[in-house]
Write a protein that holds these residues in place. Structure first.
Motif, PDB file in Angstrom:
ATOM      1  N   ASP A  17       0.819  -1.217   0.000  1.00 32.31           N
ATOM      2  CA  ASP A  17       0.000   0.000   0.000  1.00 32.31           C
ATOM      3  C   ASP A  17       0.852   1.265   0.000  1.00 32.31           C
ATOM      4  O   ASP A  17       0.601   2.182  -0.790  1.00 32.31           O
ATOM      5  CB  ASP A  17      -0.937   0.011   1.213  1.00 32.31           C
ATOM      6  CG  ASP A  17      -1.925  -1.136   1.183  1.00 32.31           C
ATOM      7  OD1 ASP A  17      -2.357  -1.522   0.070  1.00 32.31           O
ATOM      8  OD2 ASP A  17      -2.259  -1.659   2.253  1.00 32.31           O
ATOM      9  N   THR A  18       1.845   1.315   0.885  1.00 31.54           N
ATOM     10  CA  THR A  18       2.657   2.535   1.012  1.00 31.54           C
ATOM     11  C   THR A  18       3.893   2.512   0.111  1.00 31.54           C
ATOM     12  O   THR A  18       4.506   3.543  -0.113  1.00 31.54           O
ATOM     13  CB  THR A  18       3.138   2.728   2.458  1.00 31.54           C
ATOM     14  OG1 THR A  18       4.031   1.671   2.804  1.00 31.54           O
ATOM     15  CG2 THR A  18       1.975   2.781   3.430  1.00 31.54           C
ATOM     16  N   LYS A  19       4.269   1.313  -0.370  1.00 29.30           N
ATOM     17  CA  LYS A  19       5.485   1.105  -1.169  1.00 29.30           C
ATOM     18  C   LYS A  19       6.764   1.329  -0.351  1.00 29.30           C
ATOM     19  O   LYS A  19       7.840   1.418  -0.895  1.00 29.30           O
ATOM     20  CB  LYS A  19       5.507   1.990  -2.419  1.00 29.30           C
ATOM     21  CG  LYS A  19       4.288   1.891  -3.282  1.00 29.30           C
ATOM     22  CD  LYS A  19       4.138   0.495  -3.856  1.00 29.30           C
ATOM     23  CE  LYS A  19       3.002   0.499  -4.869  1.00 29.30           C
ATOM     24  NZ  LYS A  19       2.088  -0.575  -4.747  1.00 29.30           N
ATOM     25  N   PHE A  20       6.640   1.443   0.970  1.00 31.14           N
ATOM     26  CA  PHE A  20       7.794   1.584   1.847  1.00 31.14           C
ATOM     27  C   PHE A  20       8.307   0.200   2.213  1.00 31.14           C
ATOM     28  O   PHE A  20       7.538  -0.756   2.302  1.00 31.14           O
ATOM     29  CB  PHE A  20       7.421   2.319   3.137  1.00 31.14           C
ATOM     30  CG  PHE A  20       7.487   3.802   3.040  1.00 31.14           C
ATOM     31  CD1 PHE A  20       8.407   4.519   3.792  1.00 31.14           C
ATOM     32  CD2 PHE A  20       6.628   4.515   2.207  1.00 31.14           C
ATOM     33  CE1 PHE A  20       8.476   5.890   3.717  1.00 31.14           C
ATOM     34  CE2 PHE A  20       6.685   5.883   2.122  1.00 31.14           C
ATOM     35  CZ  PHE A  20       7.615   6.580   2.872  1.00 31.14           C
ATOM     36  N   TYR A  21       9.614   0.114   2.437  1.00 29.29           N
ATOM     37  CA  TYR A  21      10.209  -1.095   2.982  1.00 29.29           C
ATOM     38  C   TYR A  21      10.100  -1.030   4.496  1.00 29.29           C
ATOM     39  O   TYR A  21      10.344   0.013   5.101  1.00 29.29           O
ATOM     40  CB  TYR A  21      11.682  -1.211   2.571  1.00 29.29           C
ATOM     41  CG  TYR A  21      11.850  -1.511   1.106  1.00 29.29           C
ATOM     42  CD1 TYR A  21      11.794  -2.824   0.637  1.00 29.29           C
ATOM     43  CD2 TYR A  21      12.055  -0.489   0.200  1.00 29.29           C
ATOM     44  CE1 TYR A  21      11.945  -3.107  -0.707  1.00 29.29           C
ATOM     45  CE2 TYR A  21      12.210  -0.761  -1.158  1.00 29.29           C
ATOM     46  CZ  TYR A  21      12.144  -2.072  -1.607  1.00 29.29           C
ATOM     47  OH  TYR A  21      12.288  -2.343  -2.934  1.00 29.29           O
ATOM     48  N   ILE A  22       9.720  -2.133   5.095  1.00 30.23           N
ATOM     49  CA  ILE A  22       9.563  -2.240   6.541  1.00 30.23           C
ATOM     50  C   ILE A  22      10.504  -3.342   7.010  1.00 30.23           C
ATOM     51  O   ILE A  22      10.525  -4.429   6.432  1.00 30.23           O
ATOM     52  CB  ILE A  22       8.111  -2.578   6.923  1.00 30.23           C
ATOM     53  CG1 ILE A  22       7.172  -1.498   6.372  1.00 30.23           C
ATOM     54  CG2 ILE A  22       7.952  -2.738   8.427  1.00 30.23           C
ATOM     55  CD1 ILE A  22       5.720  -1.889   6.384  1.00 30.23           C
ATOM     56  N   GLY A  23      11.287  -3.051   8.045  1.00 25.13           N
ATOM     57  CA  GLY A  23      12.233  -4.043   8.528  1.00 25.13           C
ATOM     58  C   GLY A  23      12.405  -3.997  10.026  1.00 25.13           C
ATOM     59  O   GLY A  23      11.957  -3.065  10.691  1.00 25.13           O
TER      60      GLY A  23
END
Length: 76
Positions: A17-23
């Motif tokens: 949805d946000t196109k952000f990478y989450i780690g």
């Protein structure tokens, strides 16, 4: 830099949805971040690790100092 010489596992995924990478950082509960690129995510997680290690260092110094009757405070 506090993390020099150490390697950390940094699992990551991209949010559709946000196109952000989450780690997050394995072995550090609550150590997570996000970034628009993998490089940004890696830098953000490096900062999280540094903050956690600084806090751990302060707690360790205080535990030792309590045995000696003194305490340290965070200069920031």
């Amino acid at each position: 830099m506090l993390t020099a010489g150490y390697a950390y596992a940094l699992p990551a995924k991209r949010d559709p949805d946000t196109k952000f990478y989450i780690g997050y950082v394995l072995g550090f509960p609550g150590a997570h971040s996000q970034g628009e690129t993998l490089d940004e995510l890696q830098e953000n997680l490096r900062e999280v690790i540094e903050m956690l290690l600084e806090e751990l260092s302060l707690q360790t110094r205080n535990a030792i100092a309590q045995l000696q009757g003194t305490t340290f405070t965070n200069p920031n």
